[in-house]
Design an enzyme around this catalytic site. Structure first.
Site, PDB file in Angstrom:
ATOM      1  N   LYS B 146      -2.545  -8.804  -7.612  1.00  0.00           N
ATOM      2  CA  LYS B 146      -2.580  -7.784  -6.566  1.00  0.00           C
ATOM      3  C   LYS B 146      -3.131  -8.453  -5.303  1.00  0.00           C
ATOM      4  O   LYS B 146      -3.885  -9.432  -5.391  1.00  0.00           O
ATOM      5  CB  LYS B 146      -3.481  -6.645  -7.034  1.00  0.00           C
ATOM      6  CG  LYS B 146      -3.482  -5.399  -6.173  1.00  0.00           C
ATOM      7  CD  LYS B 146      -4.344  -4.318  -6.847  1.00  0.00           C
ATOM      8  CE  LYS B 146      -4.475  -3.068  -6.018  1.00  0.00           C
ATOM      9  NZ  LYS B 146      -5.346  -2.075  -6.696  1.00  0.00           N
ATOM     10  N   LEU B 195      -5.876   1.240  -0.343  1.00  0.00           N
ATOM     11  CA  LEU B 195      -5.978   0.993  -1.788  1.00  0.00           C
ATOM     12  C   LEU B 195      -6.243   2.266  -2.582  1.00  0.00           C
ATOM     13  O   LEU B 195      -6.589   2.196  -3.751  1.00  0.00           O
ATOM     14  CB  LEU B 195      -7.082  -0.035  -2.088  1.00  0.00           C
ATOM     15  CG  LEU B 195      -6.897  -1.434  -1.506  1.00  0.00           C
ATOM     16  CD1 LEU B 195      -8.205  -2.227  -1.584  1.00  0.00           C
ATOM     17  CD2 LEU B 195      -5.801  -2.174  -2.267  1.00  0.00           C
ATOM     18  N   SER B 221      -2.926   2.035  -7.416  1.00  0.00           N
ATOM     19  CA  SER B 221      -2.721   1.194  -6.272  1.00  0.00           C
ATOM     20  C   SER B 221      -2.288  -0.223  -6.632  1.00  0.00           C
ATOM     21  O   SER B 221      -1.980  -1.000  -5.723  1.00  0.00           O
ATOM     22  CB  SER B 221      -3.996   1.152  -5.431  1.00  0.00           C
ATOM     23  OG  SER B 221      -5.010   0.446  -6.124  1.00  0.00           O
ATOM     24  N   ILE B 242     -10.187   1.960  -9.515  1.00  0.00           N
ATOM     25  CA  ILE B 242     -11.380   2.774  -9.279  1.00  0.00           C
ATOM     26  C   ILE B 242     -11.064   4.252  -9.498  1.00  0.00           C
ATOM     27  O   ILE B 242     -11.940   5.098  -9.418  1.00  0.00           O
ATOM     28  CB  ILE B 242     -11.966   2.524  -7.856  1.00  0.00           C
ATOM     29  CG1 ILE B 242     -13.393   3.078  -7.728  1.00  0.00           C
ATOM     30  CG2 ILE B 242     -11.065   3.145  -6.790  1.00  0.00           C
ATOM     31  CD1 ILE B 242     -14.086   2.776  -6.427  1.00  0.00           C
ATOM     32  N   GLY B 243      -9.772   4.521  -9.791  1.00  0.00           N
ATOM     33  CA  GLY B 243      -9.410   5.922  -9.990  1.00  0.00           C
ATOM     34  C   GLY B 243      -8.143   6.070 -10.813  1.00  0.00           C
ATOM     35  O   GLY B 243      -7.669   7.174 -11.065  1.00  0.00           O
ATOM     36  N   SER B 245      -5.889   2.921 -10.754  1.00  0.00           N
ATOM     37  CA  SER B 245      -5.016   1.979 -10.067  1.00  0.00           C
ATOM     38  C   SER B 245      -4.416   0.878 -10.930  1.00  0.00           C
ATOM     39  O   SER B 245      -3.468   0.218 -10.513  1.00  0.00           O
ATOM     40  CB  SER B 245      -5.754   1.360  -8.880  1.00  0.00           C
ATOM     41  OG  SER B 245      -5.879   2.316  -7.845  1.00  0.00           O
TER      42      SER B 245
END
Lengths: 554, 554
Positions: B146, B195, B221, B242-243, B245
Site C-alpha cells: 500500500k 486513508l 482503504s 484502523i477501521g 482497511s
C-alpha cells in the site's frame, strides 16, 4: 512546556468536610482496634521521639524463631512450607507480629486484619495436610497490599476522604491472583491523598514514617509498603507506580522495588479518581521486596496466573526464566545528573562507588548522557493533568477535604489545571513515542544494557517536601522497567556534607537541591540506586539487578 | 453519542489546488510510464466497459509457467526457490506481468517500478548462486505495498495531494523487515484520500475497480491491495487497518486478509496526517493474501525480524508455531445481525451456509448476541475525530484539494469536527476497555473460541457509497484480531434478491441496507466472512481460519 503550572482552583469545603470527620474517626478507630494484644509491640519499645532508626526494634521483641522466619526470603519460606518444615500459621504469626510493630512504629497501615490472615493461614495448612500439596507458588506467604486495590467486602478509598466508607464488592484481579497463588493478606497500607505524592500525607490516617529515621518520609505513594519492606513486616508487598510510587518508597526505605513494563500485571479493579483511561502514562503494579529473587518469585506467580485471560488489557507475555548475566558482559551507563536537578552528595557518593565496584568486577561502565529530560518530565506532568486535573478535583471536592501541600504540587505538574486539548494530548503521546525510540536507539547504538541512576535527587526527604519526580517519572513516560535496590550505604554526615556552593540552574533545581540542607537530619537514610532496562525485558532486568547489586554492595 | 455528526467545515480551495494539478499530472505520468512493454497486457484484452469479471484475463495472456507460478502459494514458491527449482527472476517476471495487467484492468497501482524489482530479483539470485542460501524466509517473493509506508527515495503522499511530490528518505520499518526477509518490491498500491474510506477515491490517481465486477469498488482503504490479491499480482501485500482497511478490500475482492492485534507489526515510518498519536484506536499493518498459510508465512517473517528491537512501540511477542485445531473442538458463534445494520441477502446466505457446514463438520455453532454495537461504533468514530479532525483538515487544506464524498463521511464519524475534550476522549477509552473486558468475559463464560461475522453489511458496494463500518471497526476498537476469507460463494441474482420489505430500524440502517438494491448490479461479488479471535492470539486465529474456511468452502 513547563514543569509546573501552579494550582489556583480549590476544592476545599470545611463545612462539607466536617460531615466526613466522624467517618474518618471510625476508620481510624477500626485501624487502632486492629492492633491485637497477641501481636502488639510493648509500649516501652516505642520511641518517644522521632529521628530514630526503628528497624532494629523487631529483634528486641521477636522470639529467635520469629526473627529467623521474618528475616528469611519468600523463596526459602515457601520451600520450607512445601516440605512441611514450617507451617503457614507459624510463618504468619511471626510476620503479623512484625507488621503490627511496624505499624505502631511508622503508621504504615490503613487497615489491619491479622485475625483474617490467621484464619487463611490455618486453611492453607489444612489444605497442605490433607493433600500434601501447596495451593500455589506463594503458599503461606504473608503479603502486604497498598490500600487502593479493590478488596472484597472492605472499604477501598484510594486516599480520598469521600470514599472512607465505600465498601468494594469484588477483588482487584492481581490481589485475587496473589491469593490464588497462596498469599495471606492481613494489612492494607498507607498512601497519600490523591495517590500522587512521593510522600504519604492524607486526611484519613496521616503520614507514615521512615523506619530508618522516623523524622523522614517513607516516600510514596506506596508509602506504607516502603515502611513494611524496611521493617520486614511482610515477605513482599504490592505497590503501584505512575511516577515513582513503588521505587521512591523502596529507595527511601532501603528496600527493593520493581516497576515492571506496563500491561504485564493486571490493573483491573485498581481504584483511583479516574473516570477515564489516561493512557499516555500508565500506572503499573509491582512488588516492593527484600531481594531480586523475591521480586522474581512475585512476578512469576502473578504472571503465572495468566492475568490476560481475565483482563483484556494485559499482554500474554509469560514471565520467562532467564539466567543471571555475567557482570563482565554487561555495559552499564551511569547517570550522575539528569540536567534538571543535580543529585546531592550522598547520592553522588553512591553512584561513584557503584561505578568503581562495577568496573573492578569487569563490567563496562560508561556515562549516560541525559536526553531532553526537562521536556519529557513536562510532557509526563501534562499527561497526568491533561483532563485539567478534573477527576481528582471532583473526588477531592466531593468531601471538601483539605488539600495536602503535595496534592497541590501534583495538580500543578505540566499543564496543571489548564489541562490540554485532545490534540495537545495526542501530541504529547507523539513526543513520548519519539523519545521511546530515541532512548532505545541510543542504548542499541552504544551497546548499553542497563542505565544506573539515582531514584531521586537525594536520600529520603523530610515529609511533604518532594516536588521533582524526574528521576523516576522519566521512566514511566518512556515505559522502561526499573529495579530499585539498596547499595548498603546510608547517609553519613561525616561523608555527605551538603554542597552549599552549588549554583542551581533553575528555580526547580534551587528548591529541590536545597532540601538536603543539613546532613545530620538525614542520618541513616539509605542510599539506593535504580537500574533501568529494555522495555518488556523485565526478566533480564531483575536478574541483572541481582548481579549488579551484589557487586555494588559487596 | 451519535454515529455521525455531519461536517460543516470545508478545507477546499480550488485556486490553491490548481497549483497542485501539474504535480498530480506528473505523478500520473510516472505511473503510466511504469507500464513497461515487456509486461504489458495487450490492449485488446482490456474490456471496453465496466461490470466485468477481469480475474479471468491473466490466464489468457500469461504463459503456462507464468500462470502456474502466479497461482502458487508463497509457501511453495519460497520452497522451490530455496531448492533451486525456480529463480527469483522467473518468479518476479511472472508476477510483474500479472501485476501490470492488474493495474491496467483495475487502476490498482499508484507507483509501478518493475525495473527495480527485476534488479532486486537478480541480486537475490546471485546471492543464492554464490552462497547456496536464501537471504530470509521470503527470498524472492514479489510483495505489493500500500502506498503510505515510507519508501526510501520515493514519494509517499498517504492519499493527500499536498504530498504528491514529497520524497521520503527512509524506510518504514515493516517494509525494511520484509525486504530483509527477501521480499521484492515493484508496486505501491491505490488508497483513498485521507486513508479513511472503505472505498478508494482520491485526487491523485482516482478510483480502483473491483476485479470481480469492475462496476463495484475494491473497498478500502487498502484498495489497490484488494485488487492485487484478487488478480494475484503479488504473493501477498501489506495493508493497514484502523477501521476495516485490510478486511474490507480482502472481503470485497474475495481474498484473505488478517488484521492482527495491535503492536505486533511495526508502524514506525507509516505516513498519515496525524501530528499526534491517537492511541484510542490504533492502526495496524497486516497482510492481504491468498491463503491462511501465506498469512502465517508473512507474519512469521515480519515478526521473526524482531521489530521490537527497532521500534519501541512493538511488543516482543514472537510469532508462535501452533497447530491447526480440530474442527470438532471449536465453538464458533455466528453473528447474523449486529443490531445496527442487518446484513443483506447474499451475506445471510453465506452465514447460513457456514453454520450448516460447520455443524455438519462437528463444530459447536451458537448464535452471537451483539453487545452494545451502536455505542461502540460511535465511540470508535469519536476517537477517530477526537482532535476535531483537525490534522486531516489541515493536510487536506494544505493543497485545497476537493473533498471526496467519503472523506466527508469519515470526518463526520462520531463527534465529527466538534471533537472531544481530553476528558471525554479518556472516557471513550474507559468505555473501550470496559467492553474489551465484557467481550472477553462473554467469550470465556460461553466457551466461544471464535466469532464469525460479515465483513460488511453486504458484498462489494458501488463506488463511494459505504458509510457504515460497524462490522469491521467494532473489532478495531476492541482490538480483537480478525481473518477475512472467501467462502467460495459469489453474489448470485438468482439466489440473492434484495429484501425490499425489510423495515430499517434507523436512518443509518435505511441508507446502508438499501444500497443493495438490484442483485444484478452486484453479480459476481465475492461473499467473504470474517473470523474473530482472542486478543494477542493471532496465531490460533490464523490456524483456525484455515480449518474453518476449508469446511465452509468445501
Amino acid at each position: 512546556m513547563s514543569l509546573f503550572s501552579p494550582l489556583t482552583k480549590s476544592s476545599e469545603n470545611p463545612v462539607l468536610f466536617a460531615k466526613y470527620k466522624p467517618k474518618v474517626q471510625a476508620y481510624r478507630d477500626a485501624l487502632a482496634a486492629g492492633i491485637l494484644d497477641e501481636y502488639k509491640l510493648p509500649d516501652e519499645l516505642i520511641p518517644k521521639k522521632d529521628g530514630v532508626d526503628v528497624t532494629v526494634i523487631p529483634k528486641k521483641f521477636l522470639s529467635e524463631s520469629e526473627f529467623a522466619i521474618t528475616e528469611s526470603s519468600g523463596t526459602d519460606l515457601v520451600k520450607k512450607i512445601s516440605k512441611g518444615e514450617l507451617t503457614a500459621v507459624e510463618v504468619f504469626k511471626a510476620f503479623a507480629k512484625r507488621a503490627t510493630a511496624a505499624h505502631q512504629l511508622t503508621n504504615c497501615a490503613m487497615q489491619l486484619f491479622v485475625d483474617e490472615g490467621l484464619q487463611r493461614a490455618k486453611e492453607l495448612d489444612e489444605y497442605f495436610q490433607k493433600t500434601g500439596k501447596t495451593v500455589g507458588p506463594l503458599h503461606g506467604l504473608p503479603v502486604s497490599l497498598k490500600e487502593h486495590y479493590d478488596y472484597k467486602g472492605k472499604v477501598t478509598h484510594a486516599g480520598y476522604a469521600v470514599w472512607v466508607d465505600r465498601v468494594t464488592d469484588d477483588w482487584a484481579l492481581t490481589v485475587k491472583l496473589l491469593s490464588e497463588a497462596g498469599a495471606v493478606f492481613y494489612i492494607r497500607t498507607n498512601e497519600p491523598q490523591s495517590l500522587m505524592h512521593l510522600c504519604s500525607n492524607n486526611n484519613i490516617v496521616g503520614l507514615a514514617k521512615n523506619p530508618n529515621n522516623t523524622s523522614l518520609t517513607t516516600g510514596g505513594s506506596s508509602s506504607g509498603e516502603g515502611a513494611m519492606a524496611a521493617m520486614k513486616g511482610s515477605v513482599f508487598g504490592l505497590g503501584s507506580d505512575i511516577g515513582g510510587s513503588i521505587r521512591c518508597p523502596a529507595g527511601f526505605c532501603g528496600a527493593w522495588g520493581l516497576r515492571p513494563t506496563q500491561k504485564r500485571v493486571s490493573m483491573r479493579g485498581v481504584a483511583s479518581a479516574c473516570t477515564g483511561v489516561q493512557e499516555g502514562v500508565c500506572c503499573v503494579l509491582g512488588p516492593l521486596a527484600h531481594s531480586a529473587d523475591d521480586i522474581n518469585l512475585f512476578m512469576s506467580a502473578v504472571i503465572g496466573g495468566k492475568p490476560w485471560e481475565r483482563d483484556a488489557t494485559v499482554i500474554p507475555l509469560p514471565w520467562r526464566k532467564v539466567s543471571e548475566p555475567n557482570i563482565k558482559n554487561l555495559t552499564v551507563a551511569i547517570c550522575y545528573d539528569d540536567g534538571v536537578v543535580k543529585p546531592t552528595p550522598p547520592i553522588i557518593r553512591g553512584l561513584k562507588l557503584a561505578a568503581s565496584k562495577l568496573k573492578a568486577a569487569g563490567a563496562t561502565v560508561v556515562e549516560w548522557e541525559p536526553i531532553e529530560v526537562e521536556k519529557l518530565i513536562a510532557t509526563c506532568g501534562s499527561m497526568y493533568n491533561s483532563d485539567s486535573a478534573s477527576d481528582q478535583l471532583t473526588a477531592l471536592g466531593a468531601s471538601g477535604e483539605p488539600l495536602a501541600e503535595l496534592t497541590k504540587v501534583a495538580l500543578s505538574f505540566g499543564c496543571g489545571e489548564k489541562g490540554t486539548t485532545t490534540q495537545e494530548y495526542q501530541r504529547l503521546a507523539f513526543t513520548r513515542d519519539t523519545y521511546r525510540d530515541k532512548y532505545q536507539d541510543t542504548m542499541s547504538e552504544k551497546g548499553i544494557d542497563f542505565i544506573l541512576t539515582p531514584v531521586y535527587v537525594s536520600v529520603a526527604a523530610k515529609p511533604e517536601t518532594v516536588h521533582y519526580w524526574g528521576y523516576t517519572n522519566l521512566w514511566n513516560l518512556l515505559d522502561l522497567p526499573n529495579v530499585v535496590f539498596p547499595t548498603g550505604l546510608k547517609c553519613d554526615p561525616a561523608l555527605d556534607a551538603p554542597d552549599k556552593t552549588y549554583k542551581a540552574r533553575s528555580d526547580v533545581e534551587n528548591y529541590e537541591y536545597a532540601l538536603y540542607d543539613d546532613a545530620d537530619e538525614f542520618k541513616g537514610a539509605p542510599i539506593n540506586l535504580q537500574l533501568t532496562g529494555r522495555r518488556w525485558f523485565d526478566e533480564e532486568l531483575v536478574k541483572a539487578s541481582k548481579v549488579v547489586q551484589a557487586v555494588i554492595s559487596s
